[in-house]
Write a protein that holds these residues in place. Structure first.
Motif, PDB file in Angstrom:
ATOM      1  N   PHE A 137      -2.646   3.188  17.442  1.00 33.27           N
ATOM      2  CA  PHE A 137      -1.514   3.910  16.408  1.00 33.27           C
ATOM      3  C   PHE A 137      -1.184   5.331  16.818  1.00 33.27           C
ATOM      4  N   GLN A 138      -0.075   5.810  15.956  1.00 29.78           N
ATOM      5  CA  GLN A 138       0.046   7.227  16.153  1.00 29.78           C
ATOM      6  C   GLN A 138      -1.062   7.921  15.357  1.00 29.78           C
ATOM      7  N   ASP A 139      -1.252   7.510  14.255  1.00 28.00           N
ATOM      8  CA  ASP A 139      -2.524   8.184  13.313  1.00 28.00           C
ATOM      9  C   ASP A 139      -3.666   7.355  13.706  1.00 28.00           C
ATOM     10  N   SER A 184      14.459  -2.603   6.099  1.00 34.62           N
ATOM     11  CA  SER A 184      14.452  -1.491   5.421  1.00 34.62           C
ATOM     12  C   SER A 184      13.096  -1.280   4.386  1.00 34.62           C
ATOM     13  N   TYR A 185      12.580  -0.157   4.225  1.00 39.25           N
ATOM     14  CA  TYR A 185      11.533   0.238   3.741  1.00 39.25           C
ATOM     15  C   TYR A 185      11.891   0.236   1.983  1.00 39.25           C
ATOM     16  N   GLU A 186      13.018   0.479   1.892  1.00 33.56           N
ATOM     17  CA  GLU A 186      13.648   0.779   0.450  1.00 33.56           C
ATOM     18  C   GLU A 186      13.630  -0.588  -0.547  1.00 33.56           C
ATOM     19  N   GLY A 191      13.428   7.323  21.680  1.00 34.20           N
ATOM     20  CA  GLY A 191      14.462   7.846  20.666  1.00 34.20           C
ATOM     21  C   GLY A 191      13.839   9.171  19.893  1.00 34.20           C
ATOM     22  N   LEU A 192      14.642   9.799  19.239  1.00 31.96           N
ATOM     23  CA  LEU A 192      14.209  10.968  18.329  1.00 31.96           C
ATOM     24  C   LEU A 192      13.356  10.644  17.264  1.00 31.96           C
ATOM     25  N   SER A 193      12.744  11.689  16.759  1.00 29.61           N
ATOM     26  CA  SER A 193      11.636  11.185  15.648  1.00 29.61           C
ATOM     27  C   SER A 193      12.515  10.587  14.519  1.00 29.61           C
ATOM     28  N   GLY A 194      11.967   9.751  13.833  1.00 31.45           N
ATOM     29  CA  GLY A 194      12.483   8.742  12.735  1.00 31.45           C
ATOM     30  C   GLY A 194      13.647   7.851  13.401  1.00 31.45           C
ATOM     31  N   SER A 195      13.720   7.637  14.592  1.00 32.65           N
ATOM     32  CA  SER A 195      14.718   6.611  15.027  1.00 32.65           C
ATOM     33  C   SER A 195      14.241   5.191  14.663  1.00 32.65           C
ATOM     34  N   GLY A 196      13.091   5.036  14.603  1.00 34.00           N
ATOM     35  CA  GLY A 196      12.663   3.447  14.200  1.00 34.00           C
ATOM     36  C   GLY A 196      11.631   2.979  15.167  1.00 34.00           C
ATOM     37  N   LYS A 197      11.128   3.703  16.072  1.00 33.78           N
ATOM     38  CA  LYS A 197      10.056   3.029  17.228  1.00 33.78           C
ATOM     39  C   LYS A 197       8.924   2.537  16.382  1.00 33.78           C
ATOM     40  N   SER A 198       8.385   3.363  15.711  1.00 33.50           N
ATOM     41  CA  SER A 198       6.994   2.968  15.032  1.00 33.50           C
ATOM     42  C   SER A 198       7.480   1.551  14.089  1.00 33.50           C
ATOM     43  N   THR A 199       8.639   1.499  13.542  1.00 36.54           N
ATOM     44  CA  THR A 199       8.860   0.595  12.619  1.00 36.54           C
ATOM     45  C   THR A 199       9.138  -0.914  13.536  1.00 36.54           C
ATOM     46  N   ILE A 200       9.569  -0.834  14.575  1.00 36.60           N
ATOM     47  CA  ILE A 200       9.732  -2.109  15.367  1.00 36.60           C
ATOM     48  C   ILE A 200       8.384  -2.420  15.867  1.00 36.60           C
ATOM     49  N   ASN A 206      18.923   0.793   6.251  1.00 38.28           N
ATOM     50  CA  ASN A 206      17.785   0.310   7.065  1.00 38.28           C
ATOM     51  C   ASN A 206      17.076   1.431   7.788  1.00 38.28           C
ATOM     52  N   ALA A 207      15.868   1.134   8.158  1.00 36.90           N
ATOM     53  CA  ALA A 207      15.090   1.802   9.104  1.00 36.90           C
ATOM     54  C   ALA A 207      15.307   1.240  10.726  1.00 36.90           C
ATOM     55  N   ILE A 208      15.593   0.131  10.584  1.00 34.91           N
ATOM     56  CA  ILE A 208      16.181  -0.448  11.836  1.00 34.91           C
ATOM     57  C   ILE A 208      17.128  -1.471  11.553  1.00 34.91           C
ATOM     58  N   HIS A 244       0.866  -1.114   0.274  1.00 37.24           N
ATOM     59  CA  HIS A 244       0.103   0.056   0.106  1.00 37.24           C
ATOM     60  C   HIS A 244       1.071   1.051  -0.108  1.00 37.24           C
ATOM     61  N   SER A 245       1.941   1.152   0.530  1.00 36.70           N
ATOM     62  CA  SER A 245       2.803   2.314   0.548  1.00 36.70           C
ATOM     63  C   SER A 245       3.465   2.577  -0.992  1.00 36.70           C
ATOM     64  N   GLN A 246       3.514   1.643  -1.713  1.00 34.97           N
ATOM     65  CA  GLN A 246       4.019   1.837  -2.971  1.00 34.97           C
ATOM     66  C   GLN A 246       2.889   2.000  -4.096  1.00 34.97           C
ATOM     67  N   ALA A 249       6.554   6.848  23.660  1.00 37.43           N
ATOM     68  CA  ALA A 249       5.944   7.846  23.997  1.00 37.43           C
ATOM     69  C   ALA A 249       7.224   8.918  23.895  1.00 37.43           C
ATOM     70  N   HIS A 250       6.919  10.230  23.427  1.00 39.89           N
ATOM     71  CA  HIS A 250       7.856  11.001  23.277  1.00 39.89           C
ATOM     72  C   HIS A 250       8.122  11.882  24.569  1.00 39.89           C
ATOM     73  N   ARG A 251       6.790  11.996  25.520  1.00 41.75           N
ATOM     74  CA  ARG A 251       6.740  12.402  26.831  1.00 41.75           C
ATOM     75  C   ARG A 251       7.440  11.492  27.676  1.00 41.75           C
TER      76      ARG A 251
HETATM   77  N1  LIG Z   1       6.427   3.890   4.942  1.00 40.81           N
HETATM   78  C1  LIG Z   1       7.621   4.086   4.843  1.00 40.81           C
HETATM   79  N2  LIG Z   1       8.096   3.998   3.834  1.00 40.81           N
HETATM   80  C2  LIG Z   1       9.559   4.368   3.818  1.00 40.81           C
HETATM   81  N3  LIG Z   1      10.068   4.944   4.823  1.00 40.81           N
HETATM   82  C3  LIG Z   1       9.499   4.918   6.047  1.00 40.81           C
HETATM   83  C4  LIG Z   1       8.216   4.587   6.018  1.00 40.81           C
HETATM   84  N4  LIG Z   1       7.991   4.723   7.459  1.00 40.81           N
HETATM   85  C5  LIG Z   1       9.072   5.251   8.067  1.00 40.81           C
HETATM   86  N5  LIG Z   1      10.126   5.340   7.251  1.00 40.81           N
HETATM   87  C6  LIG Z   1      11.273   5.806   7.515  1.00 40.81           C
HETATM   88  O1  LIG Z   1      11.760   4.723   8.616  1.00 40.81           O
HETATM   89  C7  LIG Z   1      12.597   5.513   9.441  1.00 40.81           C
HETATM   90  C8  LIG Z   1      11.923   5.176  10.911  1.00 40.81           C
HETATM   91  O2  LIG Z   1      10.809   5.753  11.165  1.00 40.81           O
HETATM   92  P1  LIG Z   1       9.565   5.552  12.259  1.00 40.81           P
HETATM   93  O3  LIG Z   1       8.476   5.915  11.728  1.00 40.81           O
HETATM   94  O4  LIG Z   1       9.783   4.037  12.722  1.00 40.81           O
HETATM   95  O5  LIG Z   1      10.346   6.464  13.217  1.00 40.81           O
HETATM   96  P2  LIG Z   1       9.765   6.897  14.553  1.00 40.81           P
HETATM   97  O6  LIG Z   1      10.840   6.593  15.892  1.00 40.81           O
HETATM   98  O7  LIG Z   1       8.296   6.220  14.995  1.00 40.81           O
HETATM   99  O8  LIG Z   1       9.520   8.410  14.518  1.00 40.81           O
HETATM  100  P3  LIG Z   1       8.462   9.266  15.123  1.00 40.81           P
HETATM  101  O9  LIG Z   1       8.630   9.744  16.662  1.00 40.81           O
HETATM  102  O10 LIG Z   1       8.361  10.545  14.594  1.00 40.81           O
HETATM  103  O11 LIG Z   1       6.923   8.745  15.228  1.00 40.81           O
HETATM  104  C9  LIG Z   1      12.482   6.923   9.137  1.00 40.81           C
HETATM  105  O12 LIG Z   1      13.569   7.185   8.557  1.00 40.81           O
HETATM  106  C10 LIG Z   1      11.550   7.077   8.071  1.00 40.81           C
HETATM  107  O13 LIG Z   1      11.595   8.190   7.324  1.00 40.81           O
END
Ligand SMILES: Nc1ncnc2c1ncn2[C@@H]1O[C@H](COP(=O)(O)OP(=O)(O)OP(=O)(O)O)[C@@H](O)[C@H]1O
Ligand SMILES: [Mg+2]
Length: 637
Positions: free
Chosen positions: A451-453, A356-358, A404-413, A385-387, A118-120, A563-565
């Motif tokens: 979910f976050q969203d 990796s998402y790529e 972790g900071l935004s984009g650190s891979g939390k949601s991906t895990i 790699n996202a993680i 779906h993301s592609q 959580a960010h807080r």
């Molecule tokens: N659907 C996707 N397709 C490609 N890359 C993605 C996708 N979702 C996340 N990423 C990339 O994977 C990496 C980790 O993203 P992730 O969403 O896991 O971060 P996060 O720690 O949850 O950030 P946040 O705190 O902002 O929610 C980021 O570099 C992001 O750009």
């Protein structure tokens, strides 16, 4: 589904004959209708025959016979319509049944595809397949298929009729028909036309995608005053479609014009032959009769041939639509075992997991067997790699926090646990069982997600909460809503739990939606709970209440909390600190603070932010009493 590797046209025929009996009946009635369409012309021929014979022999006109032929013409014309109607009834029943099956199977299949798919693929692309492509298949079965069969029957009937009356005039009538088709087919085979046709189809898809994107993103477009640029993209897509539509039309115009010109003026080919043959005939009366017949008949002749042209073009377009649908259906869905294993306890364990998402989602799916895994690993050396090499265990009954900071891979895990994506490397287990060895439905039943969203369906609040457990009673829903602190605001709505989200001006705030999502999770009550920024929209007072509700929900569960807080996760049993997809630290809050590392710096920074908020609020407190809430938040830290 198993024969999806056939050619598109062969697949189309196969699909059309899913409801064989209905389609065979449709074809038979269509053939009968096509044959009956010529009978009035033959009746008229015999009427003219009677007239000419009686005039030439000065005998009395057989009026009764003429009237009978008149009735025959009338009955045949009526029968043509009636038979066509019956054929269409059969074909429509078959078509709507096929349409239902195709749409149902397609949407069901898409729901089994990995999230990566779906993301592609833009949602407009899938919408076009469901709304346009599958509808085209329905139209093909309902209308074009009986027409094709009927149109093929017509030439056969024509050939027989032509040969019976005068084969020479018959030949003169056939020559323009053949010539018209040579012109048309030579047009279809021109490379330029083929290329423009393909481009035209591509632009159509692009236009559909852009329109969906434009409408969905209208809020962002307006907020950032991007109306012009965004509309320009939409405009460009329409323009590109127009260009290729015109190019295709211009390329084809000569072929089409000649085809229609020839087919609609067949009499121009017959007349010279009639004049020529006049010098060689013995029986003028008979010859003139045949000549008149052919001239009358030449008017009726183009109809089935024009139909045939439109249906063959329709066949080509429908075959393309079918290819679009099959391309999605050929995407492998998540591989699941025939008979899955089940877990008897719910520790979630990540063992050297990288993702990796790529990459092509197909590739990750193939990576189920050993050989493919190693080749996927090789390919992954080129992608980010996202993680990376993530290993940890989230124990049952304990809270594991990912920070972790935004984009650190939390949601991906968290997304890898219910197999929304499959890792490129490493293994994830629940209670010691590899998640790839579990049936998908079972795995999904183990995990509750906030979910976050948050996504809400345009349905009642009751139905939206019941997504967590479709057979839940109203009492169960209310209990879950009370625990998630959303019962109060639901009660204030005019229709309470039966209010439809998104209609009659019912729009919920981010915090309200989040609480509904928590109610869903409470209702589902599954052993693994993933909370991705579950309380980010909540105000301090509600967050406090939700935390209490979550505490009850978390009992004996494996909880993964993002959580960010940092105040929210301070008491977690294990805190995993991520940076750019890598685990940089692990431990309890106090241990990590004592370490003085990455987490310590994050905590310091977080504290400063809070201090800054408090100072701000203190400053503003003199003018705004409402800022007590900020202090409330600090008191919870
Ligand atoms: N659907 C996707 N397709 C490609 N890359 C993605 C996708 N979702 C996340 N990423 C990339 O994977 C990496 C980790 O993203 P992730 O969403 O896991 O971060 P996060 O720690 O949850 O950030 P946040 O705190 O902002 O929610 C980021 O570099 C992001 O750009
Ligand atoms: Mg995230």
């Amino acid at each position: 589904m198993e024969s999806r590797n056939k050619t598109p046209v062969a697949r189309l025929w196969e699909l059309a004959f899913t409801y064989k009996i209905l389609i065979i009946f449709a074809c038979i009635f269509s053939i009968l209708s096509a044959i009956s369409a010529f009978l009035p012309f033959i009746a008229v021929y015999f009427i003219i025959y009677e007239l000419i014979i009686s005039l030439s022999t000065h005998s009395a006109l057989n009026v009764e016979l003429i009237i009978n032929y008149g009735w025959l013409a009338f009955i045949a014309a009526t029968a043509t319509m009636l038979l066509d109607f019956i054929a269409l009834c059969f074909s429509h029943i078959a078509a709507f049944r096929t349409l239902y099956r195709l749409k149902y199977n397609f949407v069901r299949y898409v729901s089994y595809l990995p999230l990566g798919f779906h993301s592609q693929h833009a949602s407009g692309e899938l919408r076009k397949i469901v709304d346009d492509d599958i509808e085209k298949i329905e139209k093909f079965i309902a209308h074009q298929l009986p027409d094709i069969v009927g149109s093929f029957a017509s030439p056969v009937a024509i050939l027989v009729i032509l040969a019976i009356f005068d084969w020479r005039l018959g030949l003169a009538t056939l020559v323009p028909v053949i010539l018209a088709y040579v012109v048309l087919i030579s047009g279809y085979h021109r490379k330029e036309i083929k290329t423009n046709m393909q481009e035209f189809q591509k632009r159509l898809v692009d236009m559909s995608n852009t329109s969906v994107e434009y409408i969905r993103g209208i809020a962002v477009v307006k907020a950032f005053n991007q109306t012009f640029f965004s509309f320009k993209r939409f405009y460009d897509a329409i323009k590109a479609y127009q260009i290729y539509c015109l190019k295709f039309t211009y390329c084809f115009k000569n072929h089409m014009a000649f085809f229609l010109l020839i087919l609609n003026n067949i009499y121009l080919f017959i007349l010279p032959v009639i004049i020529f043959l006049c010098g060689y005939v013995d029986n003028y009366a008979n010859f003139i009769l045949s000549a008149v017949f052919y001239l009358i008949f030449s008017v009726a002749l183009p109809v089935p041939f024009l139909k045939l042209m439109y249906v063959t073009r329709g066949l080509q377009q429908t075959a393309e639509s079918l290819t679009n649908m099959d391309n999605v259906l050929n995407t492998p869905c998540l591989v699941e075992p025939e008979s899955g294993f089940e877990a008897d306890q719910y520790d979630v364990c990540f063992d050297d997991v990288s993702f990796s998402y790529e990459q092509d989602p197909n590739q990750q799916l193939v990576a189920i067997d050993q050989q493919a895994t190693s080749s996927a690993e090789k390919d992954n050396s080129k992608v980010t790699n996202a993680i990376n090499h993530i290993s940890f265990t989230a124990k049952q009954g304990k809270i594991t926090a990912l920070v972790g900071l935004s984009g650190s891979g939390k949601s991906t895990i968290s997304l890898l646990i219910p197999r929304f994506f499959d890792p490129n490397q490493g293994k994830i287990t629940i209670g010691g069982v590899d998640i790839k060895q579990m049936k998908n439905d079972y795995l999904l039943s183990l995990v509750s997600f906030v979910f976050q969203d948050v996504f809400m369906f345009k349905q009642t609040i009751l139905d939206n909460i019941k997504v967590g457990k479709t057979d839940a009673s109203l009492e169960e829903v209310i209990t879950a809503a009370k625990a998630a602190q959303c019962h109060e605001f639901i009660e204030t709505l005019p229709n309470g739990y039966y209010s439809i989200i998104g209609s009659q001006g019912l729009h919920l705030s981010g915090g309200e939606m989040q609480r509904l999502a928590i109610a869903r999770a409470i209702l589902k009550n599954s052993p693994i709970l993933i909370l991705d920024e579950a309380t980010s929209f909540a105000d301090p007072e509600n967050e406090y209440k939700i935390q209490l509700a979550l505490k009850a929900l978390m009992k004996d569960k494996t909880v993964i909390m993002i959580a960010h807080r940092l105040s929210t996760i301070k008491d977690a049993d294990q805190i995993i600190v991520l940076d750019k997809g890598n685990i940089v630290e692990k431990g309890l809050h106090q241990q990590l603070i004592d370490n003085g590392g990455y987490y310590y710096r994050m905590w310091q920074f977080y504290q400063q932010t809070l201090d800054w908020q408090m100072n701000q609020s203190t400053m503003e407190a003199t003018t705004d009493a409402g800022n007590n809430l900020h202090q409330h938040e600090v008191s919870h830290v």
